[in-house]
Design an enzyme around this catalytic site. Structure first.
Site, PDB file in Angstrom:
ATOM      1  N   ASP A  69     -10.916 -24.742   1.532  1.00 57.60           N
ATOM      2  CA  ASP A  69     -11.592 -26.002   1.191  1.00 57.60           C
ATOM      3  C   ASP A  69     -10.773 -27.169   1.721  1.00 57.60           C
ATOM      4  OD1 ASP A  69     -13.910 -27.102  -0.541  1.00 57.60           O
ATOM      5  OD2 ASP A  69     -12.187 -28.307  -1.155  1.00 57.60           O
ATOM      6  N   GLU A  72     -17.761 -28.572   2.657  1.00 52.21           N
ATOM      7  CA  GLU A  72     -16.573 -28.425   3.505  1.00 52.21           C
ATOM      8  C   GLU A  72     -15.796 -27.151   3.168  1.00 52.21           C
ATOM      9  OE1 GLU A  72     -15.428 -31.056  -0.021  1.00 52.21           O
ATOM     10  OE2 GLU A  72     -17.151 -30.750   1.286  1.00 52.21           O
TER      11      GLU A  72
END
Length: 304
Positions: A177, A220
């Protein structure tokens, strides 16, 4: 006279070989495309002899329950492809008929392995390959990053976990992440964020093996499946990937944008995961530990 006859036989043999070669070039490359089964959509180009089965060393590995470890064998040469059953438990069928002998495959033949796995044999030219690749890409890939999408990730992870449990091999999962990604969007715009994400996706893909699966899990967040990699090795790899991300620059509008990443790692059998959900949950918990531990780091469950 005998010499003339021998010359004629030799010339005929050469002509037949040249005809087969020309025919193969005209038809295209011989391929098997998986139509039904857990590997649906996968294409195997047939360039040499090999076995089809669930065994790790099978040239065409299909991890379906109805497929034997060594299910069938292919022979390839002179533009021809021949198929034989290897005394499989559930049988090999071509166009609905169970194989009792070696048969030559023809363009369009349906090959069934066991009860549920069906492949289509075909000769594919470049246009066929391009069209198929476009279909597969639209169904399995994330349009922004080119990574596999979440649907493919979950299907593939399920197959890999079942394989690891059945064969008692290792399997690891990384959840990556990007840190403070919202600030990139807020400061430079969403197109800048897209550029960073797409660039890092390319960097990660190049850094990994062909057999590893890199997928966009959402936003993301990127997930990475590492086949036959124990958790201890996956942790070391995750830290190398973290450093690679940290030192990667993304050109955008005259700027050089940077990002860091937090990574959570989990693996079977170190993590006693009975399901895909359990393995993902373990990697997610490790990721939350990384986020809470200052970010730009790797965390993992305690190794057994």
């Amino acid at each position: 006279m005998a010499d003339d006859w021998d010359d004629e036989i030799t010339a005929t043999a050469i002509d037949a070989s040249e005809l087969r070669s020309a025919s193969a070039k005209r038809l295209g490359r011989p391929c098997l495309t998986v139509i039904t089964g857990t590997s649906a959509g996968q294409v195997f180009e047939l360039t040499s002899a090999g076995t089809i089965g669930r065994a790790p060393k099978a040239e065409l590995r299909l991890d379906d329950d109805g497929v034997s470890r060594t299910h069938a064998k292919l022979r390839v040469g002179d533009g021809e492809v021949w198929l034989e059953d290897c005394d499989s438990r559930n049988g090999t069928f071509v166009n609905g008929e169970r194989l009792a002998r070696t048969v030559q495959l023809a363009d369009g033949d349906k090959v069934q392995l066991g009860n549920t796995t069906v492949l289509r044999f075909e000769y594919r030219d470049e246009l066929d390959a391009s069209f198929h690749d476009q279909l597969v890409t639209s169904a399995l890939r994330d349009p922004l990053t080119g990574l596999f999408n979440k649907r493919y990730l979950l299907d593939r992870l399920d197959r890999e976990l079942r394989f690891a449990r059945r064969h008692e091999t290792a399997l690891s999962l990384l959840m990556v992440d990007l840190d403070h990604f919202k600030s990139i969007n807020d400061t430079h715009g969403h197109l800048a964020g897209d550029a960073v994400l797409a660039n890092l996706a390319r960097v990660l893909t190049r850094a990994l093996r062909n057999e590893d699966v890199v997928a966009r899990f959402g936003g993301e967040e990127i997930a990475i499946i590492l086949r036959a990699i124990p958790l201890s090795t996956a942790i070391s790899l995750a830290d190398r990937l973290r450093k690679l991300i940290e030192h990667t620059l993304t050109p955008y509008g005259g700027l050089q944008l940077k990002a860091t990443a937090s990574i959570g790692a989990a693996g079977y059998p170190s993590t006693p995961a009975e399901s895909v959900e359990a393995l993902i949950a373990a990697a997610d918990r490790a990721l939350y530990k990384a986020k809470g531990g200052g970010r730009n780091c790797v965390r993992h469950p305690t190794l057994s």
